[in-house]
Design an enzyme around this catalytic site. Structure first.
Site, PDB file in Angstrom:
ATOM      1  N   GLN A   1       6.542   5.894  -8.883  1.00 58.23           N
ATOM      2  CA  GLN A   1       6.588   4.451  -9.084  1.00 58.23           C
ATOM      3  C   GLN A   1       5.627   3.988 -10.180  1.00 58.23           C
ATOM      4  O   GLN A   1       5.489   2.797 -10.431  1.00 58.23           O
ATOM      5  CB  GLN A   1       6.237   3.735  -7.765  1.00 58.23           C
ATOM      6  CG  GLN A   1       7.228   4.020  -6.643  1.00 58.23           C
ATOM      7  CD  GLN A   1       6.766   3.456  -5.298  1.00 58.23           C
ATOM      8  OE1 GLN A   1       5.650   2.982  -5.151  1.00 58.23           O
ATOM      9  NE2 GLN A   1       7.653   3.506  -4.312  1.00 58.23           N
TER      10      GLN A   1
ATOM     11  N   HIS B   1       3.095   3.478  -4.341  1.00 60.93           N
ATOM     12  CA  HIS B   1       2.203   2.416  -3.851  1.00 60.93           C
ATOM     13  C   HIS B   1       0.998   2.208  -4.771  1.00 60.93           C
ATOM     14  O   HIS B   1      -0.149   2.277  -4.341  1.00 60.93           O
ATOM     15  CB  HIS B   1       1.746   2.693  -2.414  1.00 60.93           C
ATOM     16  CG  HIS B   1       2.860   2.664  -1.422  1.00 60.93           C
ATOM     17  ND1 HIS B   1       2.670   2.710  -0.067  1.00 60.93           N
ATOM     18  CD2 HIS B   1       4.213   2.588  -1.592  1.00 60.93           C
ATOM     19  CE1 HIS B   1       3.843   2.678   0.558  1.00 60.93           C
ATOM     20  NE2 HIS B   1       4.786   2.609  -0.357  1.00 60.93           N
TER      21      HIS B   1
ATOM     22  N   GLU C   1       5.678  -8.868   3.692  1.00 61.91           N
ATOM     23  CA  GLU C   1       4.867 -10.052   3.986  1.00 61.91           C
ATOM     24  C   GLU C   1       4.613 -10.906   2.754  1.00 61.91           C
ATOM     25  O   GLU C   1       4.550 -10.398   1.637  1.00 61.91           O
ATOM     26  CB  GLU C   1       3.485  -9.635   4.539  1.00 61.91           C
ATOM     27  CG  GLU C   1       3.548  -8.897   5.854  1.00 61.91           C
ATOM     28  CD  GLU C   1       2.163  -8.537   6.409  1.00 61.91           C
ATOM     29  OE1 GLU C   1       1.146  -8.809   5.722  1.00 61.91           O
ATOM     30  OE2 GLU C   1       2.110  -7.998   7.528  1.00 61.91           O
TER      31      GLU C   1
ATOM     32  N   TYR D   1      -5.816  -8.181   5.984  1.00 63.15           N
ATOM     33  CA  TYR D   1      -4.420  -8.508   6.240  1.00 63.15           C
ATOM     34  C   TYR D   1      -3.736  -7.489   7.143  1.00 63.15           C
ATOM     35  O   TYR D   1      -2.520  -7.516   7.291  1.00 63.15           O
ATOM     36  CB  TYR D   1      -3.702  -8.792   4.909  1.00 63.15           C
ATOM     37  CG  TYR D   1      -4.252 -10.087   4.347  1.00 63.15           C
ATOM     38  CD1 TYR D   1      -3.674 -11.304   4.676  1.00 63.15           C
ATOM     39  CD2 TYR D   1      -5.447 -10.099   3.613  1.00 63.15           C
ATOM     40  CE1 TYR D   1      -4.238 -12.505   4.260  1.00 63.15           C
ATOM     41  CE2 TYR D   1      -6.015 -11.293   3.193  1.00 63.15           C
ATOM     42  CZ  TYR D   1      -5.402 -12.492   3.521  1.00 63.15           C
ATOM     43  OH  TYR D   1      -5.972 -13.676   3.135  1.00 63.15           O
TER      44      TYR D   1
ATOM     45  N   TYR E   1       9.777   4.717   9.094  1.00 67.38           N
ATOM     46  CA  TYR E   1      11.154   4.882   8.623  1.00 67.38           C
ATOM     47  C   TYR E   1      12.000   5.571   9.688  1.00 67.38           C
ATOM     48  O   TYR E   1      13.205   5.408   9.741  1.00 67.38           O
ATOM     49  CB  TYR E   1      11.182   5.613   7.275  1.00 67.38           C
ATOM     50  CG  TYR E   1      10.643   4.748   6.163  1.00 67.38           C
ATOM     51  CD1 TYR E   1      11.375   3.659   5.699  1.00 67.38           C
ATOM     52  CD2 TYR E   1       9.394   4.979   5.596  1.00 67.38           C
ATOM     53  CE1 TYR E   1      10.886   2.830   4.701  1.00 67.38           C
ATOM     54  CE2 TYR E   1       8.895   4.155   4.598  1.00 67.38           C
ATOM     55  CZ  TYR E   1       9.635   3.081   4.147  1.00 67.38           C
ATOM     56  OH  TYR E   1       9.151   2.263   3.161  1.00 67.38           O
TER      57      TYR E   1
END
Lengths: 373, 373
Positions: free
Chosen positions: B89, B151, B244, B254, B265
């Site tokens: 990513q 991520h 979120e 958080y 998953y």
């Protein structure tokens, strides 16, 4: 206009080179050594490597990597270097060829990197071909970054198993040299691709940085392998006095700042003791300081009397020092000083056994010392 | 041969652009929006900025920064970017202009950097002039580097006082999101030159990384300032469910991975609780996941019904979502979904109030949505 300027500079270069080459010999215990200027006009040269085809690369601290071919410095520097922070004692520092450079073309280099006004020492490598580095990759950077601009260390060496070692100075944060949670004040040991070797001494120790091989160092500016044993030897700057030569062992604590022969620059004692349990004594120490930089073990037959001896340059003392093993083979002793009259940054043994020196100046030189014919 | 190929591609580009522009309108609660293709053939575009003179810069994930002038993408990318690791990513990610760009020309950008086979998210800036970045400087990198390739977070935003914020994903190391000793799973807050602000919430807390502003995040891919209050809002990816939208407060936790609406998953529960003391609830959550990416608060008069509402893109759900404050003004609720039929990477409000979208594809588009004339 530019062409004229280049032509003038080139002539001056030739004259000074000829004059110097003719003028200088050095008296040593093995007779006169003749001094040849291989290159001059280098801006604070730090390190040098010679490639298999005879091309030499020379790092200049401000961030240029100069090319030298057939007796000439090329004007165009090597392309493809990352951004270098040339601040204080920092900039582009050491160079080393991978032991298998002839096949993989990996050039290793150390430099100082800035991040948000703080600095650290970085080890990287890139493949060198014809004036260009490609596939540049970071292998390591010392954590944390600090705003100070001195004590970067930066020396690179390979051992006989192609582990790569990097010295990291204490960055002026003395206490960090005793802390395994931070890199400054240590010697780093990595696989050639930057991975941490499984057999590093602090692997798996909670909180410890696994890259650390030895610690308790102040600012190591010399690092070289013992040709016979593969052991690493290191020279480091003390404060006022207490410059050291150390033989590195895995996990070794070399004592800074808890044990030192040096003093504060004010003259005050730093420690009341020269030895502590669990801390390793130097194999040699200089008080007063000479500011050792560059370290090699000489091995050529060209100067047979020096074979197996260690040679250190000196910035402040502007000389070479030859060290030899003590009778009982447990330490070294400095047995000869050879004045160079310039600050000595780095030393190399040339392929033909000559001794090469880089001098630390804005108009630095690459000198070659060899016995008179 | 190369010229012919370019000419053919260019023609295809024109045809598809014309067709698309003519073909598409989107039905929404405020009537039809017309879709114009500003540029296409972008390789996984991630972010876009428009300079004061109308030039746009678009980051492509593989590491190119494309230029767009007067309706045309230029072939030559911006020069002077550092080495980017385009893996998983990761790659070249977000872009942001300094609030005073018009005077200082600072372009901020985030990217993924490799070090010895491990990766991290880096924030840097450089001065942009005519196709070239100069004075590039690192401002921050997340510690530690990790071998995972997902991520990375990477969203950049400025608040009204020119603090710069960067999101850092959890790098697949869930527990780190609750650890202040490591950056992953947090939002970073810095002065515009990368220094740590004195009033950051964890400054002076032993062991904590002082750059952290909020933590307990999984992979925030949206970050935007509330125009009225200057507060930062963030959207983040949950695992399976539990995406979120959060309103950031200094020092806020958080909850990830201790509190989440998402599941493994596999379908297994991650937590049995949706709330914990000391952990801040989301202002909105999506279960099942939409993979939110790009977040803005719309403020133009062009679509007055949307003023003050939040718009989120969605990668997986290939749509826009409009969120509006709940009646009691304590949370948000998603009130409209606008299918885009392409993965949405980023959203922007254009200078004229149009809504700009970057689509996530190897042949990605920059789309502009505005009311039919």
């Amino acid at each position: 206009m530019k062409r004229i300027w280049v032509a003038v500079c080139f002539s001056i270069g030739l004259i000074s080179q000829t004059e110097t080459a003719l003028a200088r010999t050095l008296k040593t215990s093995v007779g006169s050594l003749q001094v040849t200027v291989m290159a001059d006009g280098l801006a604070f040269p730090w390190a040098l490597v010679v490639l298999p085809d005879g091309e030499a690369l020379i790092s200049e601290r401000a961030g240029r990597l100069r090319r030298w071919q057939r007796g000439q410095l090329l004007e165009a520097p090597v392309k493809g270097l990352p951004a270098v922070a040339a601040v204080g004692q920092g900039g582009l520092l050491d160079l080393a060829l991978h032991p298998d450079f002839i096949h993989n073309r990996w050039l290793y280099f150390s430099y100082v990197e800035q991040q948000a006004g703080r600095y650290t020492t970085v080890l990287a490598r890139g493949r060198y071909h014809a004036g260009r580095l490609s596939e540049v990759e970071r292998l390591f950077h010392a954590e944390p970054y600090v705003s100070t601009q001195h004590h970067f260390g930066g020396r690179i060496a390979f051992d006989h198993d192609a582990h790569v070692y990097l010295t990291v100075g204490d960055r002026g944060q003395r206490d960090w040299a005793q802390q395994l949670t931070r890199h400054p004040g240590s010697v780093i040991r990595l696989l050639d691709d930057g991975q941490v070797p499984d057999d590093n001494p602090f692997v798996g120790q909670r909180g410890a940085r696994p890259e650390i091989f030895s610690y308790g160092h102040r600012n190591p500016q010399g690092l070289a392998v013992d040709h016979a044993t593969g052991t690493l030897w290191l020279s480091e700057h003390g404060p006022r006095g207490g410059d050291e030569v150390n033989r590195l062992v895995a996990g070794g604590n070399y004592g800074w700042p808890l044990v030192t022969y040096g003093r504060e620059y004010s003259g005050a004692e730093i420690t009341e003791t020269r030895q502590r349990p669990g801390m390793i004594d130097p194999k040699w120490q200089w008080t007063p300081s000479i500011a050792p930089s560059g370290l090699i073990q000489y091995q050529s037959h060209l100067i047979p009397e020096w074979q197996g001896d260690w040679l250190s340059g000196a910035l402040k003392a502007k000389m070479l020092v030859r060290l030899t093993a003590t009778m009982d083979n447990t330490a070294l002793e400095a047995v000869e000083q050879i004045p160079i009259q310039q600050r000595v940054r780095s030393l190399y043994e040339a392929p033909d056994g000559a001794l090469w020196i880089l001098t630390d100046s804005g108009s630095g030189q690459w000198l070659s010392l060899s016995p008179e014919p």
